[in-house]
Design a protein around this motif. Sequence first.
Motif, PDB file in Angstrom:
ATOM      1  N   ALA A   4      50.634 -10.472  56.251  1.00  0.00           N
ATOM      2  CA  ALA A   4      51.141  -9.192  55.758  1.00  0.00           C
ATOM      3  C   ALA A   4      51.417  -8.258  56.934  1.00  0.00           C
ATOM      4  CB  ALA A   4      50.134  -8.555  54.810  1.00  0.00           C
ATOM      5  N   VAL A   5      52.490  -7.469  56.821  1.00  0.00           N
ATOM      6  CA  VAL A   5      52.894  -6.549  57.868  1.00  0.00           C
ATOM      7  C   VAL A   5      52.519  -5.130  57.463  1.00  0.00           C
ATOM      8  CG1 VAL A   5      54.842  -5.580  59.136  1.00  0.00           C
ATOM      9  CG2 VAL A   5      54.779  -8.032  58.618  1.00  0.00           C
ATOM     10  N   GLU A   6      51.884  -4.400  58.397  1.00  0.00           N
ATOM     11  CA  GLU A   6      51.534  -3.013  58.115  1.00  0.00           C
ATOM     12  C   GLU A   6      52.731  -2.124  58.417  1.00  0.00           C
ATOM     13  OE1 GLU A   6      48.275   0.407  59.365  1.00  0.00           O
ATOM     14  OE2 GLU A   6      47.966  -1.686  59.935  1.00  0.00           O
ATOM     15  N   MET A   7      53.362  -1.662  57.376  1.00  0.00           N
ATOM     16  CA  MET A   7      54.537  -0.814  57.484  1.00  0.00           C
ATOM     17  C   MET A   7      54.226   0.476  56.736  1.00  0.00           C
ATOM     18  SD  MET A   7      58.361  -1.655  56.049  1.00  0.00           S
ATOM     19  CE  MET A   7      58.331  -3.294  56.765  1.00  0.00           C
ATOM     20  N   LEU A   8      54.407   1.609  57.394  1.00  0.00           N
ATOM     21  CA  LEU A   8      54.044   2.873  56.761  1.00  0.00           C
ATOM     22  C   LEU A   8      55.120   3.320  55.787  1.00  0.00           C
ATOM     23  CD1 LEU A   8      52.399   4.855  59.681  1.00  0.00           C
ATOM     24  CD2 LEU A   8      51.333   3.494  57.902  1.00  0.00           C
ATOM     25  N   ALA A   9      55.349   2.474  54.781  1.00  0.00           N
ATOM     26  CA  ALA A   9      56.336   2.765  53.743  1.00  0.00           C
ATOM     27  C   ALA A   9      55.781   2.276  52.411  1.00  0.00           C
ATOM     28  CB  ALA A   9      57.654   2.081  54.047  1.00  0.00           C
ATOM     29  N   LEU A  10      55.919   3.105  51.389  1.00  0.00           N
ATOM     30  CA  LEU A  10      55.403   2.767  50.068  1.00  0.00           C
ATOM     31  C   LEU A  10      56.555   2.582  49.095  1.00  0.00           C
ATOM     32  CD1 LEU A  10      53.033   2.548  48.023  1.00  0.00           C
ATOM     33  CD2 LEU A  10      53.287   5.024  47.676  1.00  0.00           C
ATOM     34  N   PRO A  11      56.743   1.364  48.576  1.00  0.00           N
ATOM     35  CA  PRO A  11      57.782   1.139  47.571  1.00  0.00           C
ATOM     36  C   PRO A  11      57.413   1.817  46.243  1.00  0.00           C
ATOM     37  CG  PRO A  11      57.118  -0.921  48.640  1.00  0.00           C
ATOM     38  CD  PRO A  11      56.101   0.106  48.995  1.00  0.00           C
ATOM     39  N   ILE A  12      58.384   2.541  45.663  1.00  0.00           N
ATOM     40  CA  ILE A  12      58.159   3.241  44.395  1.00  0.00           C
ATOM     41  C   ILE A  12      59.292   2.890  43.443  1.00  0.00           C
ATOM     42  CG2 ILE A  12      57.861   5.473  43.271  1.00  0.00           C
ATOM     43  CD1 ILE A  12      57.074   6.610  46.006  1.00  0.00           C
ATOM     44  N   LYS A  13      58.933   2.344  42.293  1.00  0.00           N
ATOM     45  CA  LYS A  13      59.941   1.942  41.306  1.00  0.00           C
ATOM     46  C   LYS A  13      59.816   2.826  40.067  1.00  0.00           C
ATOM     47  CE  LYS A  13      61.476  -2.091  38.602  1.00  0.00           C
ATOM     48  NZ  LYS A  13      61.209  -3.509  38.299  1.00  0.00           N
ATOM     49  N   THR A  14      60.941   3.391  39.640  1.00  0.00           N
ATOM     50  CA  THR A  14      60.953   4.223  38.440  1.00  0.00           C
ATOM     51  C   THR A  14      62.074   3.759  37.516  1.00  0.00           C
ATOM     52  OG1 THR A  14      62.554   5.889  39.166  1.00  0.00           O
ATOM     53  CG2 THR A  14      60.280   6.160  39.926  1.00  0.00           C
ATOM     54  N   LEU A  15      62.184   4.401  36.381  1.00  0.00           N
ATOM     55  CA  LEU A  15      63.264   4.061  35.457  1.00  0.00           C
ATOM     56  C   LEU A  15      64.633   4.432  36.020  1.00  0.00           C
ATOM     57  CD1 LEU A  15      61.652   5.229  32.076  1.00  0.00           C
ATOM     58  CD2 LEU A  15      61.864   2.887  32.951  1.00  0.00           C
ATOM     59  N   LEU A  16      64.637   5.336  36.988  1.00  0.00           N
ATOM     60  CA  LEU A  16      65.900   5.805  37.547  1.00  0.00           C
ATOM     61  C   LEU A  16      66.351   5.035  38.768  1.00  0.00           C
ATOM     62  CD1 LEU A  16      65.324   9.673  37.248  1.00  0.00           C
ATOM     63  CD2 LEU A  16      66.568   8.159  35.685  1.00  0.00           C
ATOM     64  N   GLY A  17      65.470   4.268  39.374  1.00  0.00           N
ATOM     65  CA  GLY A  17      65.892   3.517  40.552  1.00  0.00           C
ATOM     66  C   GLY A  17      64.736   3.049  41.398  1.00  0.00           C
ATOM     67  N   HIS A  18      65.091   2.661  42.636  1.00  0.00           N
ATOM     68  CA  HIS A  18      64.111   2.124  43.582  1.00  0.00           C
ATOM     69  C   HIS A  18      64.062   3.050  44.796  1.00  0.00           C
ATOM     70  CE1 HIS A  18      65.324  -1.266  41.073  1.00  0.00           C
ATOM     71  NE2 HIS A  18      64.154  -1.816  41.367  1.00  0.00           N
ATOM     72  N   TYR A  19      62.818   3.317  45.267  1.00  0.00           N
ATOM     73  CA  TYR A  19      62.640   4.289  46.337  1.00  0.00           C
ATOM     74  C   TYR A  19      61.597   3.781  47.343  1.00  0.00           C
ATOM     75  CZ  TYR A  19      64.786   7.138  42.699  1.00  0.00           C
ATOM     76  OH  TYR A  19      65.625   7.606  41.717  1.00  0.00           O
ATOM     77  N   ILE A  20      61.668   4.361  48.511  1.00  0.00           N
ATOM     78  CA  ILE A  20      60.674   4.093  49.549  1.00  0.00           C
ATOM     79  C   ILE A  20      60.146   5.434  50.041  1.00  0.00           C
ATOM     80  CG2 ILE A  20      60.258   3.172  51.860  1.00  0.00           C
ATOM     81  CD1 ILE A  20      60.708   1.001  49.854  1.00  0.00           C
ATOM     82  N   TYR A  21      58.817   5.584  50.004  1.00  0.00           N
ATOM     83  CA  TYR A  21      58.219   6.756  50.647  1.00  0.00           C
ATOM     84  C   TYR A  21      57.815   6.342  52.049  1.00  0.00           C
ATOM     85  CZ  TYR A  21      54.830  10.144  52.248  1.00  0.00           C
ATOM     86  OH  TYR A  21      54.146  11.050  53.024  1.00  0.00           O
ATOM     87  N   PHE A  36      64.393  -2.945  48.374  1.00  0.00           N
ATOM     88  CA  PHE A  36      63.094  -2.595  47.778  1.00  0.00           C
ATOM     89  C   PHE A  36      62.226  -3.850  47.650  1.00  0.00           C
ATOM     90  CE2 PHE A  36      60.328  -2.290  44.097  1.00  0.00           C
ATOM     91  CZ  PHE A  36      59.711  -1.054  44.252  1.00  0.00           C
ATOM     92  N   ASN A  37      62.816  -4.910  47.100  1.00  0.00           N
ATOM     93  CA  ASN A  37      62.065  -6.157  46.917  1.00  0.00           C
ATOM     94  C   ASN A  37      61.669  -6.767  48.253  1.00  0.00           C
ATOM     95  OD1 ASN A  37      62.224  -5.964  44.137  1.00  0.00           O
ATOM     96  ND2 ASN A  37      64.107  -7.173  44.012  1.00  0.00           N
ATOM     97  N   TYR A  38      62.577  -6.668  49.230  1.00  0.00           N
ATOM     98  CA  TYR A  38      62.293  -7.251  50.539  1.00  0.00           C
ATOM     99  C   TYR A  38      61.111  -6.558  51.204  1.00  0.00           C
ATOM    100  CZ  TYR A  38      62.599  -8.210  55.478  1.00  0.00           C
ATOM    101  OH  TYR A  38      62.289  -8.548  56.766  1.00  0.00           O
ATOM    102  N   ILE A  39      61.124  -5.222  51.210  1.00  0.00           N
ATOM    103  CA  ILE A  39      60.031  -4.482  51.840  1.00  0.00           C
ATOM    104  C   ILE A  39      58.711  -4.775  51.141  1.00  0.00           C
ATOM    105  CG2 ILE A  39      59.120  -2.161  52.258  1.00  0.00           C
ATOM    106  CD1 ILE A  39      61.982  -1.238  52.737  1.00  0.00           C
ATOM    107  N   SER A  40      58.751  -4.887  49.835  1.00  0.00           N
ATOM    108  CA  SER A  40      57.539  -5.219  49.086  1.00  0.00           C
ATOM    109  C   SER A  40      57.015  -6.582  49.481  1.00  0.00           C
ATOM    110  CB  SER A  40      57.821  -5.182  47.584  1.00  0.00           C
ATOM    111  OG  SER A  40      58.268  -3.902  47.185  1.00  0.00           O
ATOM    112  N   GLU A  41      57.921  -7.541  49.656  1.00  0.00           N
ATOM    113  CA  GLU A  41      57.523  -8.902  50.010  1.00  0.00           C
ATOM    114  C   GLU A  41      56.995  -8.981  51.438  1.00  0.00           C
ATOM    115  OE1 GLU A  41      61.086 -10.986  49.232  1.00  0.00           O
ATOM    116  OE2 GLU A  41      60.807 -11.041  47.051  1.00  0.00           O
ATOM    117  N   VAL A  42      57.614  -8.225  52.365  1.00  0.00           N
ATOM    118  CA  VAL A  42      57.138  -8.206  53.748  1.00  0.00           C
ATOM    119  C   VAL A  42      55.731  -7.643  53.814  1.00  0.00           C
ATOM    120  CG1 VAL A  42      57.453  -7.110  56.008  1.00  0.00           C
ATOM    121  CG2 VAL A  42      59.417  -8.093  54.802  1.00  0.00           C
ATOM    122  N   GLN A  43      55.486  -6.563  53.081  1.00  0.00           N
ATOM    123  CA  GLN A  43      54.160  -5.945  53.102  1.00  0.00           C
ATOM    124  C   GLN A  43      53.103  -6.861  52.488  1.00  0.00           C
ATOM    125  OE1 GLN A  43      54.990  -2.144  51.162  1.00  0.00           O
ATOM    126  NE2 GLN A  43      54.976  -1.109  53.142  1.00  0.00           N
ATOM    127  N   ALA A  44      53.512  -7.683  51.551  1.00  0.00           N
ATOM    128  CA  ALA A  44      52.576  -8.614  50.912  1.00  0.00           C
ATOM    129  C   ALA A  44      52.417  -9.908  51.707  1.00  0.00           C
ATOM    130  CB  ALA A  44      53.048  -8.915  49.500  1.00  0.00           C
TER     131      ALA A  44
END
Length: 251
Positions: A4-21, A36-44
Amino acid sequence: MKEAVEMLALPIKTLLGHYIYDANRNEILAVSKDLFNYISEVQAGEVCPDSYKSDQEFQLLQSCGYCCDSPLQDVAYPSIDLLKVKLERNLRMITLQLTQSCNFRCDYCIYSENSLYNRTHSHNSMSVSTAKHAIEFFKMHSIDNPNPVVAFYGGEPLLRFSEIKQITQYAEQVFEGKHISFRITTNCSLLSEDMVKFFFDSGHEFYLLISLDGPQQIHDKSRHYANGESSYQAVIDNVHMILDNHPERNK
């Protein structure tokens, strides 16, 4: 599975779209579902971070400083090297807990009988002798401080008014030549005309921090005497006594 890669970004999924904090930038960005999916997979640790380098969207984000590791290498207080000197020569204030007794039983007080982790109210008190030793210690460790402050705390410190007078006069002798001032944290219910004269008309520099929760219906919900009776009117009357005699204190 990759590490897992430590990336200071938090994936956020809502009904309106996909976001990164992005914590480095303290910003929220709208991104594509694929990114969005890629960053989530890299972090995992499910994909290799190099596998997305050819993607223009990801390259653009990184070139702007997003989706990166923390740039911090070390966290330090700039004056840490001076801390020993400050503690030995430049203390600003000493707080004397004159008593653990109080005539109030405020519901939220950390020293109430409901507290699980702190002391409760008691008749323990600080002797004048101990207070004088504390003043002497303060003097030795505040050589570089031209404006020493002595604070009185409790419990309710006005229960020890006689001792406050003795300690004040001793501190002024010890710190002769310096601008010494005094602070009292009080519920103000015990304030008397003699106290007001001593604090404000006798050449001492006193500041009172008075606890008042607001209008009576709010104040009396939590701040009441030990017997449960209302404390509001006594506090208000004493505040007015100060202001009537010393309007300059209305700041």
